[in-house]
Design an enzyme around this catalytic site. Sequence first.
Site, PDB file in Angstrom:
ATOM      1  N   GLU A  36       2.324   6.005  -0.613  1.00 53.62           N
ATOM      2  CA  GLU A  36       1.042   5.542  -1.181  1.00 53.62           C
ATOM      3  C   GLU A  36       1.243   4.302  -2.046  1.00 53.62           C
ATOM      4  OE1 GLU A  36      -1.687   6.533  -0.180  1.00 53.62           O
ATOM      5  OE2 GLU A  36      -1.176   8.441   0.740  1.00 53.62           O
ATOM      6  N   ASN A  86       0.034   0.492  -1.171  1.00 50.28           N
ATOM      7  CA  ASN A  86      -0.874  -0.223  -2.079  1.00 50.28           C
ATOM      8  C   ASN A  86      -0.347  -1.606  -2.429  1.00 50.28           C
ATOM      9  OD1 ASN A  86      -2.770   1.768  -2.122  1.00 50.28           O
ATOM     10  ND2 ASN A  86      -2.279   2.540  -4.159  1.00 50.28           N
ATOM     11  N   ARG A 128      -9.671   2.086   4.364  1.00 51.03           N
ATOM     12  CA  ARG A 128      -8.964   2.786   3.296  1.00 51.03           C
ATOM     13  C   ARG A 128      -9.895   3.896   2.815  1.00 51.03           C
ATOM     14  NH1 ARG A 128      -4.338   0.902   4.624  1.00 51.03           N
ATOM     15  NH2 ARG A 128      -3.869   2.830   3.538  1.00 51.03           N
TER      16      ARG A 128
HETATM   17  N1  LIG Z   1      -0.516  -2.469  -6.153  1.00 51.08           N
HETATM   18  C1  LIG Z   1      -1.836  -2.745  -6.243  1.00 51.08           C
HETATM   19  N2  LIG Z   1      -2.247  -4.027  -6.457  1.00 51.08           N
HETATM   20  C2  LIG Z   1      -3.553  -4.327  -6.543  1.00 51.08           C
HETATM   21  N3  LIG Z   1      -4.558  -3.430  -6.455  1.00 51.08           N
HETATM   22  C3  LIG Z   1      -4.218  -2.138  -6.254  1.00 51.08           C
HETATM   23  C4  LIG Z   1      -2.848  -1.735  -6.135  1.00 51.08           C
HETATM   24  N4  LIG Z   1      -2.822  -0.395  -5.954  1.00 51.08           N
HETATM   25  C5  LIG Z   1      -4.100   0.019  -5.944  1.00 51.08           C
HETATM   26  N5  LIG Z   1      -4.950  -1.016  -6.123  1.00 51.08           N
HETATM   27  C6  LIG Z   1      -6.426  -0.928  -6.222  1.00 51.08           C
HETATM   28  O1  LIG Z   1      -6.769   0.419  -6.488  1.00 51.08           O
HETATM   29  C7  LIG Z   1      -7.668   0.914  -5.485  1.00 51.08           C
HETATM   30  C8  LIG Z   1      -7.438   2.384  -5.247  1.00 51.08           C
HETATM   31  O2  LIG Z   1      -6.143   2.633  -4.689  1.00 51.08           O
HETATM   32  P1  LIG Z   1      -5.924   3.936  -3.785  1.00 51.08           P
HETATM   33  O3  LIG Z   1      -4.548   3.900  -3.267  1.00 51.08           O
HETATM   34  O4  LIG Z   1      -6.346   5.119  -4.584  1.00 51.08           O
HETATM   35  O5  LIG Z   1      -6.991   3.749  -2.627  1.00 51.08           O
HETATM   36  P2  LIG Z   1      -6.918   2.742  -1.375  1.00 51.08           P
HETATM   37  O6  LIG Z   1      -5.582   2.149  -1.251  1.00 51.08           O
HETATM   38  O7  LIG Z   1      -8.046   1.784  -1.490  1.00 51.08           O
HETATM   39  O8  LIG Z   1      -7.186   3.740  -0.152  1.00 51.08           O
HETATM   40  P3  LIG Z   1      -6.088   4.731   0.506  1.00 51.08           P
HETATM   41  O9  LIG Z   1      -4.906   4.769  -0.423  1.00 51.08           O
HETATM   42  O10 LIG Z   1      -6.768   6.056   0.595  1.00 51.08           O
HETATM   43  O11 LIG Z   1      -5.764   4.161   1.829  1.00 51.08           O
HETATM   44  C9  LIG Z   1      -7.432   0.043  -4.287  1.00 51.08           C
HETATM   45  O12 LIG Z   1      -8.546   0.004  -3.430  1.00 51.08           O
HETATM   46  C10 LIG Z   1      -7.139  -1.316  -4.933  1.00 51.08           C
HETATM   47  O13 LIG Z   1      -8.336  -1.960  -5.283  1.00 51.08           O
HETATM   48 MG   LIG Z   2      -3.853   3.313  -1.287  1.00 48.10          MG
END
Ligand SMILES: Nc1ncnc2c1ncn2[C@@H]1O[C@H](COP(=O)(O)OP(=O)(O)OP(=O)(O)O)[C@@H](O)[C@H]1O
Ligand SMILES: [Mg+2]
Lengths: 154, 153
Positions: free
Chosen positions: A46, A50, A104
């Site tokens: 995860e 990200n 996502r």
């Molecule tokens: N390393 C990162 N850099 C920039 N923004 C981030 C990062 N990690 C998370 N985010 C932000 O936080 C939000 C939520 O992250 P999360 O992993 O919970 O959901 P997602 O990645 O959008 O979906 P999923 O993980 O279910 O595929 C993301 O949509 C993004 O906007």
């Molecule tokens: Mg994610």
Amino acid sequence: MENEMKLEFISKSNNEAFARIAVAAFVSSLDPTIEEISDIKTAVSEAVTNSIVHGYENKKGIIHIKCKIINRKIYIEISDNGKGIENVELAKQPLYTSKPDLERSGMGFTIMESFMDKLTVESILGVGTKIIMEKEIKELPKSENLTLEEALRG
Amino acid sequence: MLSLENNVGDIETGSFCLTFEGTKRTGPIVPIITGGSMEYKYLENQKILIFKITEEIDEFKAKELRRKADYEIERFMPKRVIFDFNRVSFMDSSGIGMIIGRYKQTSMLGGKMELTNLRPAVRKIFEMSGVLRLIPEIDLEQEELPELQQNFI
Ligand SMILES: Nc1ncnc2c1ncn2[C@@H]1O[C@H](COP(=O)(O)OP(=O)(O)OP(=O)(O)O)[C@@H](O)[C@H]1O
Ligand SMILES: [Mg+2]
């Protein structure tokens, strides 16, 4: 027990498997159960995803992983020098995603939080994001534990 | 009973060979296409499309699965789409997005979707995200059609 390791790799999604397997192999010295190993692999996947998808938005960058074992606890730090998160509290909400168009689901942080004992997110817009997770590996009777080969396969 | 011999289809070369034993066959079956991260089988009479995912699901693999599944769903416009997770030992949230996306597409074309053979680690993630409230998990052993009980390869 005390141990430490560091990994650095470029932000390509085909490095995701490599990253989670390397961390799983490192943790295997604590004799984790199948479920503990699977939780850790998922949490690592995860955070790395990200960094690739949101942090670097699929452009080239470096992802850093640091792991530390202290007694029966594993500490995992995953960081990028990408775009950063404007509102960390909002980002951590279940189902919140800034990229619904990319399919996502907004469950990444929720999974990290529930699969690990502790999750800390430090992020500065334009500078990058650092995820710190920790998990205690429970001591179990020998038969329920995994060998290194099983951990890598599972 | 339907059985597949060694020379199963390869999506690249397009050559495949199916053999049938007995008479239980209920209709034409589009053979299993192997290669890459997913195999599928289509039961033409019942309009059932079954995907068997054969690898771990992360962002890297999800891209390929999305593309392949969409192509087959649009081509067959099935009434039922079943995703078999028997061989999936690892999945992260990329799998949730991939499955919900295919669910939307299948529903849009008038079909329903189901999941089967979820391993504990995969079920945990689908349960947590509420996917199982939207897309049911089924037991293929309970199905009446022999082709559905039949394992792939
Ligand atoms: N390393 C990162 N850099 C920039 N923004 C981030 C990062 N990690 C998370 N985010 C932000 O936080 C939000 C939520 O992250 P999360 O992993 O919970 O959901 P997602 O990645 O959008 O979906 P999923 O993980 O279910 O595929 C993301 O949509 C993004 O906007
Ligand atoms: Mg994610």
